[in-house]
Design a protein around this motif. Sequence first.
Motif, short mmCIF file in Angstrom:
data_model
loop_
_atom_site.label_atom_id
_atom_site.label_comp_id
_atom_site.label_asym_id
_atom_site.label_seq_id
_atom_site.Cartn_x
_atom_site.Cartn_y
_atom_site.Cartn_z
N GLU C 158 26.26 47.75 -38.36
CA GLU C 158 26.15 47.12 -39.40
C GLU C 158 25.77 48.06 -40.75
OE1 GLU C 158 24.25 43.41 -40.35
OE2 GLU C 158 24.89 42.60 -38.19
N VAL C 159 24.95 49.02 -40.25
CA VAL C 159 24.78 49.88 -41.33
C VAL C 159 26.01 50.95 -41.86
CG1 VAL C 159 23.40 52.15 -41.63
CG2 VAL C 159 22.27 50.50 -40.35
N TYR C 160 26.63 51.21 -40.59
CA TYR C 160 28.03 51.97 -41.09
C TYR C 160 28.80 50.95 -41.95
CZ TYR C 160 26.83 55.76 -38.19
OH TYR C 160 26.16 56.99 -37.72
N VAL C 161 28.99 49.72 -41.51
CA VAL C 161 30.09 49.07 -42.24
C VAL C 161 29.37 48.64 -43.59
CG1 VAL C 161 30.78 46.40 -42.21
CG2 VAL C 161 30.56 47.80 -40.07
N VAL C 356 20.30 60.15 -41.82
CA VAL C 356 20.56 60.64 -43.37
C VAL C 356 21.24 59.42 -43.94
CG1 VAL C 356 21.70 62.07 -44.97
CG2 VAL C 356 20.57 63.02 -43.04
N ILE C 357 22.26 58.79 -43.36
CA ILE C 357 23.02 57.46 -43.79
C ILE C 357 22.09 56.51 -43.93
CG2 ILE C 357 24.86 55.90 -43.09
CD1 ILE C 357 26.01 58.67 -41.43
N LEU C 358 21.23 56.13 -43.06
CA LEU C 358 20.13 55.21 -43.22
C LEU C 358 19.32 55.32 -44.63
CD1 LEU C 358 18.47 54.59 -39.86
CD2 LEU C 358 19.44 52.81 -41.14
N ARG C 359 18.79 56.49 -44.75
CA ARG C 359 18.11 56.55 -46.10
C ARG C 359 18.97 56.38 -47.36
NH1 ARG C 359 16.39 60.65 -42.27
NH2 ARG C 359 14.09 61.07 -42.09
N ALA C 360 20.27 56.68 -47.25
CA ALA C 360 21.12 56.69 -48.20
C ALA C 360 21.44 55.07 -48.55
CB ALA C 360 22.48 57.50 -48.14
N TYR C 361 21.57 54.40 -47.57
CA TYR C 361 21.98 52.93 -47.62
C TYR C 361 20.60 52.36 -48.17
CZ TYR C 361 23.96 48.56 -46.31
OH TYR C 361 24.48 47.47 -46.02
N ALA C 362 19.56 52.58 -47.90
CA ALA C 362 18.25 52.15 -48.45
C ALA C 362 18.09 52.34 -49.89
CB ALA C 362 17.01 52.72 -47.68
N TYR C 363 18.42 53.55 -50.21
CA TYR C 363 18.66 53.97 -51.96
C TYR C 363 19.67 53.02 -52.50
CZ TYR C 363 19.65 56.68 -55.92
OH TYR C 363 20.00 57.18 -57.04
N ILE C 364 20.73 52.71 -51.89
CA ILE C 364 21.82 52.17 -52.61
C ILE C 364 21.38 50.72 -52.75
CG2 ILE C 364 24.26 51.12 -52.08
CD1 ILE C 364 25.02 53.85 -51.23
N LEU C 365 20.73 50.16 -51.82
CA LEU C 365 20.30 48.76 -51.89
C LEU C 365 19.07 48.70 -53.00
CD1 LEU C 365 20.30 47.66 -48.05
CD2 LEU C 365 22.03 47.15 -49.83
N MET C 366 18.29 49.55 -53.04
CA MET C 366 17.23 49.57 -54.11
C MET C 366 18.03 49.53 -55.49
SD MET C 366 14.03 49.43 -52.92
CE MET C 366 13.07 50.10 -54.19
N LEU C 367 18.86 50.31 -55.47
CA LEU C 367 19.66 50.72 -56.89
C LEU C 367 20.26 49.31 -57.35
CD1 LEU C 367 21.72 53.91 -57.13
CD2 LEU C 367 19.73 53.33 -58.64
#
Lengths: 125, 434, 506
Positions: C158-161, C356-367
Amino acid sequence: MSKIAEDLLYSESHEWVKVDGNVAIIGVSDFAQGEMGDITYVEMPDLDDEISAGDDFGALESVKTSSELVAPVSGKVIARNDVLEDEPERINEDPYGAWIIKVEMADKSELDALLNASAYAELVK
Amino acid sequence: MGAFSYFPQTGEDIRTMLEKIGAGSLDDLYADVPADFIYKGEYDLPSALSEQQVRDFFESLAAKNTQLKVFVGQGAYDHYTPSVIPYITSRSEFLTAYTPYQCEISQGTLRYIFEWQSMICRLTGLDCANASMYDGPTAAAEAMRLCVANAKKRRSVIVSARLLPNVIDTIRTYAKYAGINVVVTDKVQEEVAEGVLDLAGVIVPSINRFGVIESHLGLADLVHQMGALLVEYCDPSALAVVKSPAEWGADIAVGDGQSLGIPLCFGGPYVGFMACTAALMRKLPGRIVGQTVDASGKRCYVLTLQAREQHIRREKATSNICSNESLMALWCTVYLSLMGPEGMRRLNALCYEGAHYLHDALVATGKFERIFEADFLKEFCLKPLCDVEKLQQALLDAGFFAALQTEEGYVTFCVTEKHTREEMDRIIEIVKSI
Amino acid sequence: MKYYDKLIFELSKPGRIGFSLPDSICRASEAVAPAGACRPRQGRGGTTSVVGSEEIGEFCDPAKLTDSCDSPRGEQPRCKAVIWREAPLDLPEVSEVDVVRHYTNLSQMNFGVDTGFYPLGSCTMKYNPKINEEIANLPGFAGLHPLQPESTTKGALEVYVGMDKALAAITGMKHFTFLPCAGAHGELTGLMLMREYHMSRGDLARTKVIVPDSAHGTNPASAAVCGLDIVVVKSGENGLVDVEALKPLLGPDIAGIMLTNPNTLGLFERDIKQIAELVHACGGLLYYDGANMNPLLGVVRPGDMGFDIMHLNLHKTFSTPHGGGGPGAGPVGVSDKVLPFLHIPRVSGFHGNFGVILRAYAYILMLGREHIKLAGKLATLGANYIKESLKDCYKLPIPTVCKHEFVFDGLLDDNGVSTLDVAKRLLDYGFHAPTIYFPLLFHQAIMIEPTETESLETLDAFIAVMRKIAEEAKADPELLHGAPHNTPIGRPDETTAARQPVLKYE
């Protein structure tokens, strides 16, 4: 002002050629070594490699740059100045003494395309 | 829209800055962008979450994964991570640092990379190592490129079919576009002896995908006679006890540092390593750290031999690699420091002990047959005499990831020091019940 | 920062250990197993491939190992002596506290985003949110084996999707592959896709790729690794790709063009529409180098500009920590045209740098969709503010509005002080140096990129220091030639390092 040895031929890419019969002794000019700064490594072709005029035959490296060595003439590599492997600084210290390779020329007429000392002096003025 | 914790500018700050610039609004700063390209829609993204909402979201995602006892290796090994390592690597001076181009304020990074290079040299027995590659498979692909670059006009590489499939696939990918001829074969020695005309290199595993520790007796001489280079793909953890690439006479060693205590993390980030003989030093791809002194004679470390690299040599660079896996190299360096020679030896002995225990017990159930006579360390392969899918499911149901099937239909197991007798006995029980 | 001199090897003392391991993993816990119980041996063919037990090697010596591992010694060992290591393994022997102090001391000679400001052009060193680290370390992610069955990794998938969908929304591309581990790796992957596209059409003559003279060094290097030849298109006086110079380069041998927009001078390539039309008309594709994506974050989508393939640097635009040079992640996105080929190149071992992808996803969700609209604009605001505040002391070759970064060409009144001197002096004042001597279009390039996470106060402090350095250059150039003065080490002897390389501890 860089030094230019009178009795040599030069390429526009700053290699010098000393002609000894059918053999071309090749190095780089004082101008080139000055532009490079402290030379840290000289990449040379192997003995018996065939090189052709206008193509790379090796490279000079300094800390922050590298510069391809362009063959001024075509032919077979018959000697390499292996001292440069350990002491590349010789090119900085004495660019016209520190030859890099000797080539048995395939076509001496290629020399005609090279610059004489005064034409080269114009180039790097 | 309200303020946001990662953006420190207040409305007044923005006005002050716009005034200095002489712009009326933030949009004015994009006046040079053709209007068509300014995105006017609503971004199809979720609405901003609070930090706690983000945490809850990811915890719920994590809960959708099943945490299993991992008895599979195949390139990712479940070794224990000493707690010192994440503590050190999460120090923000390491974590949030840039590439150490400014050596005066990057001695920490440069020093550990130098230590990492030194440790990789000691494990592999080779003369020099780089600051890291992305992972093992890409390191293998880069080793192939190094062989071809070194051989000048020769463009064929023999690749052992007993390398991990993802290593072979990555090598093939890099080869395809670079016009390198890759011959994948089960019979490396014979293929080399046959004399492919333009052979540049040979890539073999130290421990192969069946877990067998390979013997490469005589291979290096043969490869060198053909004017090619020998590359060995290794598990760095196992190198503490199995013959090193240098002892086999290899010119290049590559592999994945993951087995040095890096968490599985669904496949990354890991770290590739590459070591080579002194003769190949200036053809190594990627960053390299060297020791020197500063103006006052203090010992210090710098990125060196940079004339090989893309930012100087551009299309003539030995590789396009720029960012690597520096922090994961630190991870492995701290791991090897903690383990030392004795820890690495004992760790491998534990793996050996456990793997042989499980292996023998599995064979004793009569549900598997041995395939290979040669010895193994922590990973092994058996020929199943039972229904594999049923077995895998039963193991999963009991919380085990084990008996992964190879393309030949064999099943692989891997035991590390993290595992226990009880877990193995449970696996054996499940096998018996199938 | 304090100079600390040791290497871990120099702390070594024989007999010291820093590990803690069980004695045995075969012995039943709490109960002492009978000798040999842990190795239930079946008769095994002692064939010619199997030799004497002593050759298993010292590592399996029961005296030194586990007391339950002694059974093989009398039985059928199964290894050839030849496979075991004979060379000593000379790793450091240190205690746990030695390790912790050593690496803590090392860390204190390092500068990071959490230490101070990086005005580092083309590298987008923005703040790395701490929640992202916690997310990436959740055991439910960190403990996943990459080959686990899909039924047990639904959350990871789901993280990738989710990331694919988010990056598609942000960039206007169709879908992404997450295999590439860094920006240059993404470039290589993207160029492989470019080649697949042409090969699928039987268009095999397209072996050249056009790269501007201002391009990042990775562009030509990636093209070369992908088996493509490079054709350089020069920039015009205004710093933009010269469309007239581009036209004659286009033809049936062109696979495509690689552009970063804004370019490395921080200038938006405003002729991009025409460039896209010209390149597409000749049958080529457009590649977007995402290293400079930050100013477009929330403002412009590369897909809308006509790009067919692009990569993103999650460790730049999406806030994941740089880690002293990595790990990063370089996902590659494609348009419809290139979509059929997206999963052909297998460029790394498993699923890319998941952590790394997980971290970036968390950032996008915060934004979220609200804050993303300001990210690029605030980055651009900061860059223009610095530019306007310093252009009376530093040479500004291209004075127009910039995007996330801009380039000075040395000091206005240099007094023999070079860009290198300015950069090194900044270190004394607690700032990281800008990117220098790049792009190659200018001799004394100083390339500055602030990012949206820097406050007005930080920018003002940087500006004040840059002005002070300009004054110092006039008053005391020697001071700058010798800089830095307050760092753990001074300028290193890089020439000796490269002439007589010392690459490992002996």
